[in-house]
Design a protein around this motif. Structure first.
Motif, PDB file in Angstrom:
ATOM      1  N   ASP A 408       0.827  -1.200   0.000  1.00 40.43           N
ATOM      2  CA  ASP A 408       0.000   0.000   0.000  1.00 40.43           C
ATOM      3  C   ASP A 408       0.867   1.259   0.000  1.00 40.43           C
ATOM      4  N   LYS A 409       1.890   1.286   0.836  1.00 42.78           N
ATOM      5  CA  LYS A 409       2.736   2.471   0.957  1.00 42.78           C
ATOM      6  C   LYS A 409       3.711   2.612  -0.203  1.00 42.78           C
ATOM      7  N   LEU A 410       4.230   1.476  -0.696  1.00 38.78           N
ATOM      8  CA  LEU A 410       5.130   1.553  -1.847  1.00 38.78           C
ATOM      9  C   LEU A 410       4.422   2.164  -3.047  1.00 38.78           C
ATOM     10  N   VAL A 411       3.184   1.767  -3.250  1.00 34.99           N
ATOM     11  CA  VAL A 411       2.424   2.282  -4.390  1.00 34.99           C
ATOM     12  C   VAL A 411       2.013   3.734  -4.160  1.00 34.99           C
ATOM     13  N   SER A 412       1.424   4.010  -2.991  1.00 30.37           N
ATOM     14  CA  SER A 412       0.944   5.361  -2.722  1.00 30.37           C
ATOM     15  C   SER A 412       2.074   6.363  -2.552  1.00 30.37           C
ATOM     16  N   SER A 413       3.299   5.862  -2.318  1.00 27.90           N
ATOM     17  CA  SER A 413       4.448   6.759  -2.169  1.00 27.90           C
ATOM     18  C   SER A 413       4.699   7.566  -3.437  1.00 27.90           C
ATOM     19  N   LEU A 414       4.190   7.070  -4.548  1.00 27.28           N
ATOM     20  CA  LEU A 414       4.406   7.753  -5.819  1.00 27.28           C
ATOM     21  C   LEU A 414       3.530   8.988  -5.976  1.00 27.28           C
ATOM     22  N   GLY A 415       2.524   9.140  -5.098  1.00 29.08           N
ATOM     23  CA  GLY A 415       1.538  10.197  -5.258  1.00 29.08           C
ATOM     24  C   GLY A 415       2.115  11.588  -5.392  1.00 29.08           C
ATOM     25  N   SER A 416       2.883  12.040  -4.399  1.00 31.38           N
ATOM     26  CA  SER A 416       3.427  13.403  -4.420  1.00 31.38           C
ATOM     27  C   SER A 416       4.399  13.606  -5.574  1.00 31.38           C
ATOM     28  N   THR A 417       5.202  12.578  -5.871  1.00 38.06           N
ATOM     29  CA  THR A 417       6.150  12.691  -6.982  1.00 38.06           C
ATOM     30  C   THR A 417       5.420  12.809  -8.315  1.00 38.06           C
ATOM     31  N   ILE A 418       4.349  12.024  -8.501  1.00 40.09           N
ATOM     32  CA  ILE A 418       3.576  12.096  -9.743  1.00 40.09           C
ATOM     33  C   ILE A 418       2.978  13.487  -9.904  1.00 40.09           C
ATOM     34  N   VAL A 419       2.404  14.030  -8.822  1.00 34.57           N
ATOM     35  CA  VAL A 419       1.837  15.379  -8.885  1.00 34.57           C
ATOM     36  C   VAL A 419       2.934  16.398  -9.195  1.00 34.57           C
ATOM     37  N   GLY A 420       4.069  16.279  -8.492  1.00 35.16           N
ATOM     38  CA  GLY A 420       5.172  17.210  -8.717  1.00 35.16           C
ATOM     39  C   GLY A 420       5.681  17.173 -10.147  1.00 35.16           C
ATOM     40  N   LEU A 421       5.866  15.983 -10.702  1.00 34.77           N
ATOM     41  CA  LEU A 421       6.326  15.848 -12.087  1.00 34.77           C
ATOM     42  C   LEU A 421       5.299  16.395 -13.072  1.00 34.77           C
ATOM     43  N   ALA A 422       4.018  16.139 -12.788  1.00 30.96           N
ATOM     44  CA  ALA A 422       2.957  16.598 -13.688  1.00 30.96           C
ATOM     45  C   ALA A 422       2.933  18.118 -13.794  1.00 30.96           C
ATOM     46  N   VAL A 423       3.050  18.811 -12.665  1.00 31.18           N
ATOM     47  CA  VAL A 423       3.007  20.278 -12.729  1.00 31.18           C
ATOM     48  C   VAL A 423       4.292  20.844 -13.325  1.00 31.18           C
ATOM     49  N   MET A 424       5.411  20.176 -13.109  1.00 35.51           N
ATOM     50  CA  MET A 424       6.668  20.637 -13.704  1.00 35.51           C
ATOM     51  C   MET A 424       6.649  20.493 -15.223  1.00 35.51           C
ATOM     52  N   MET A 425       5.943  19.471 -15.711  1.00 39.34           N
ATOM     53  CA  MET A 425       5.870  19.239 -17.152  1.00 39.34           C
ATOM     54  C   MET A 425       5.142  20.358 -17.896  1.00 39.34           C
ATOM     55  N   ILE A 426       4.287  21.090 -17.204  1.00 36.91           N
ATOM     56  CA  ILE A 426       3.591  22.202 -17.866  1.00 36.91           C
ATOM     57  C   ILE A 426       4.205  23.548 -17.463  1.00 36.91           C
ATOM     58  N   GLY A 427       5.393  23.502 -16.869  1.00 34.56           N
ATOM     59  CA  GLY A 427       6.157  24.723 -16.633  1.00 34.56           C
ATOM     60  C   GLY A 427       5.980  25.381 -15.291  1.00 34.56           C
ATOM     61  N   ILE A 428       5.343  24.704 -14.315  1.00 36.06           N
ATOM     62  CA  ILE A 428       5.168  25.283 -12.983  1.00 36.06           C
ATOM     63  C   ILE A 428       6.336  24.850 -12.099  1.00 36.06           C
ATOM     64  N   LYS A 429       7.039  25.825 -11.517  1.00 34.63           N
ATOM     65  CA  LYS A 429       8.262  25.532 -10.773  1.00 34.63           C
ATOM     66  C   LYS A 429       8.049  25.434  -9.256  1.00 34.63           C
TER      67      LYS A 429
END
Length: 515
Positions: A408-429
């Protein structure tokens, strides 16, 4: 003889125990929300650590959390002192989280900017300390269910009482954080100066209530078939348990995928992009819609518990997941047709339009149906633990609970990183907040994070639950067999002989008919 075995197989909790023990989950969820939604804001906005470091550390520490689970699970299973098996870890875990919260959110600020390397190091070390405390306490929520009750009619009630505990704990923190953060900003010192002391006191009170709830049940007579802690499961044996316990594997798929989806879809950054950047009014939209969704959950909780009591928790989880999936198709469609500047296709609670009505309708029903079963995996883990006792004779609730938590934690650990990468991909720093303007590509980022990922998780849940065999009737049979074995052992029989003598419910029925 049949009646004696029937009585021996059922361990029921008192109402106050069912009500109070779930507050342990409420207590840990207070810190979970702080960590998953706001700790990156503190690292980035208050301490000045880089955005990528802040969001990645949330992921890495969630992985560290998962790695510590098996070790702490074994410690719980080996513990059986004068204070019980679970209470010491509940109390110690909360005390460690209090200390780490004070150090993380206040002491780190005292480190001067000229020693930024020490801020990074201190952040990591204190975060690790917090993780250990969190794992101590949260591991007891799932494993403690096994001593509280094994009645298939009572276990589903945990979902209702857990929701009440979450509303008091996690819900209160979310509401207050939304109100304060909307005024002073999530990345400000003022925000954490208010929210952290509130979280510490609230979590400590809920912890005390949970300890009272499990006090009478945290005794050896409720520990497995013979009440002894002779099972010494080694790390390498975890693989064998996962391999042999098919139902636990299926529950891991369902629980892990939905936890990841929930951590992403409810992330504060996603909410800010949806309600502030796209819809233009975070303060008047997020909290009211959040409250509407909670209200919509109420009837679903009652219906899902009734269905779980009659047809089993797996079937109830699948049924209401289907409802959520259908409704989110509607939410996805509405977000797809959203247009910046088009009042008719924008959410508004002051000038309500057709778009707003349909969004709230689809979202409230979908969220209500999903949320009513979001914590059903906790009593289902207890079922898997009882199944393991039935299958192997081992009472290892700590191991079973932390095995589930590990995935459960290994999978959900990706949550913040996925959000962070997603916003960085559209130019938000920097992490989006209520002042972040709409930019090109944000609409599709929101649709993916808010809709597509949860829908994919629900498809995986339906796949797993279609193959899950621990129905209500099946659990009654398992508890009856475990009860017969327990009674035999209490009468002087060895564990091995009891396991061999009673393998199925038919073995018990045959003996009851014999003269």
């Amino acid at each position: 003889m049949s009646q004696e075995k029937k009585v021996a197989s059922v361990n029921r909790a008192k109402i106050y125990q069912l009500v109070l023990f779930p507050f342990n989950n409420g207590a840990t969820n207070v810190y979970y929300i702080l960590t998953m939604n706001y700790i990156a804001y503190h690292a980035n906005g208050v301490l000045g650590l880089t955005l990528m470091f802040a969001t990645t550390m949330v992921t890495l520490m969630r992985i560290f959390d998962a790695v510590t689970d098996p070790i702490i699970g074994m410690l719980i299973d080996k513990t059986s002192g004068r204070f019980g098996k679970f209470r010491p870890y509940i109390i110690l875990g909360n005390l460690i989280m209090i200390l780490s919260a004070l150090l993380m959110y206040f002491a780190t600020r005292l480190i001067p900017e000229s020693m930024m390397w020490l801020r990074y190091l201190g952040f990591v070390l204190i975060y690790m300390l917090y993780v250990i405390g969190y794992t101590f306490q949260t591991s007891c929520t799932r494993s403690g269910q096994t001593v509280l009750t094994n009645d298939p009619k009572q276990r589903p009630l945990f979902t209702i009482f857990n929701t009440i505990a979450s509303l008091i704990g996690m819900g209160l923190i979310q509401v207050v954080a939304t109100m304060i953060g909307g005024k002073v900003g999530y990345g400000s010192e003022e925000f954490f100066n208010f929210i952290i002391p509130l979280a510490i006191v609230l979590s400590a009170v809920l912890t005390l209530l949970s300890v009272i709830g499990i006090w009478e049940k945290d005794r050896p007579e409720f520990f497995g078939l013979d009440g002894k802690d002779k099972e010494k499961v080694k790390i390498k044996e975890y693989i064998s348990i996962i391999k042999e316990n098919r139902e636990l594997r299926l529950l891991m798929v369902a629980g892990g995928s939905t936890k990841l989806a929930f951590s992403i879809a409810t992330n504060a950054s996603v909410a800010c992009m949806l309600y502030a950047s796209m819809m233009g009014n975070y303060n008047s939209l997020y909290l009211p819609i959040y409250i509407i969704c909670y209200i919509a959950s109420a009837p679903f909780f009652l219906l899902s518990v009734r269905r779980a009591q009659n047809k089993g928790q797996g079937e109830a989880l699948a049924f209401y997941t289907k409802i959520a999936l259908v409704c989110y198709i509607g939410v996805t469609g509405l977000l797809m047709i959203w247009q910046q500047g088009n009042v008719a296709r924008t959410l508004s609670l002051t000038n309500i339009n057709i778009y707003t009505i349909f969004f709230i309708l689809f979202y409230a029903i979908g969220y209500g149906a999903y949320y009513s079963t979001a914590d059903m995996s906790i009593p289902m883990v207890a079922d898997c633990s009882d199944y393991e006792t039935y299958r192997s004779g081992n009472y290892i609730p700590g191991v079973i609970g932390t095995l589930f938590s590990l995935v459960d934690k290994l999978v959900s650990s990706l949550g913040s990183t996925i959000v962070g990468l997603a916003v960085m991909m559209i130019g938000i720093k920097t992490l989006p907040d209520t002042n972040t303007p709409y930019i090109s590509g944000m609409k599709w980022v929101v649709i993916i994070l808010f809709c597509f990922i949860p829908m994919l998780a629900w498809v995986l849940t339906l796949f797993a639950m279609d193959r899950y065999s621990l129905t209500g009737e099946r659990m009654k049979e398992i508890q009856a067999v475990n009860g017969a074995r327990r009674q035999g052992i209490n009468n002087g029989m060895s564990l091995e002989k009891a396991m061999d003598r009673w393998k199925t419910i038919e073995d018990i029925e045959k003996e009851s008919k014999s003269p």
